[in-house]
Design an enzyme around this catalytic site. Sequence first.
Site, PDB file in Angstrom:
ATOM      1  N   HIS A  25       0.814  -1.213   0.000  1.00 55.95           N
ATOM      2  CA  HIS A  25       0.000   0.000   0.000  1.00 55.95           C
ATOM      3  C   HIS A  25       0.853   1.271   0.000  1.00 55.95           C
ATOM      4  CE1 HIS A  25       1.088   0.862   4.175  1.00 55.95           C
ATOM      5  NE2 HIS A  25       0.970  -0.438   4.381  1.00 55.95           N
ATOM      6  N   GLU A  29      -1.551  -7.377   7.573  1.00 57.53           N
ATOM      7  CA  GLU A  29      -0.167  -7.201   7.990  1.00 57.53           C
ATOM      8  C   GLU A  29       0.144  -8.099   9.184  1.00 57.53           C
ATOM      9  OE1 GLU A  29       2.688  -6.953   7.430  1.00 57.53           O
ATOM     10  OE2 GLU A  29       3.387  -4.876   7.422  1.00 57.53           O
TER      11      GLU A  29
END
Length: 200
Positions: free
Chosen positions: A7, A81
């Site tokens: 990202h 994550e």
Amino acid sequence: MIYIIRHGQTDLNKERLLQGRSDEPLNGEGIRQAEEAASWFRSSGIVIDRVISSPLGRAVQTAKIITGGGVSLETDDRLLEMDYGPYEGTSLLDPPPEIITFFSDFVNNPAPAGMEPLDHVVQRLGGFLESLKHEIREGENILISTHAIAMKGALEYLDPEPDGKYWARHIANCEVYETSYEAGGYSAPVPSLNLHKSRV
């Protein structure tokens, strides 16, 4: 072809804080990075047919900017994550000793107690990639939007001889790696875009 992207930047990235599962949006620079990545995909003639993202907003936002919102987006928790546990929000500018030890040698120093072990990250991302095998259609381009450590776990899984080399490798915001799936297996991952370096 399968494109795996980290990202764009968030304020927590900019402040050098471990954000892990924190749901932080892209900041202005992160939006610009995602737009630049979108431009790279367009100029390369790459049309994304399918998008699978971590459910966290920064990964979803990055994917939507790249596709222009024109592709249906799926989310998968396996793309989250690494879970930093009690170290969520820790500053990397003044980290505790156990974090310094862990980050100095990921391969030989286990994650501190309460943090997700790296082998679990690899298993989680590997499980995702294995299930994806059964869904890939010939000729389609898939974008996978995820996070730095999760992406490293995927690269460790995809590389036939990883030897932990990806753990210490910096994955920049909106950096892209690609792999293909043929004859029942994935090709070794190849870097294709790094906004902080010349394009490779």
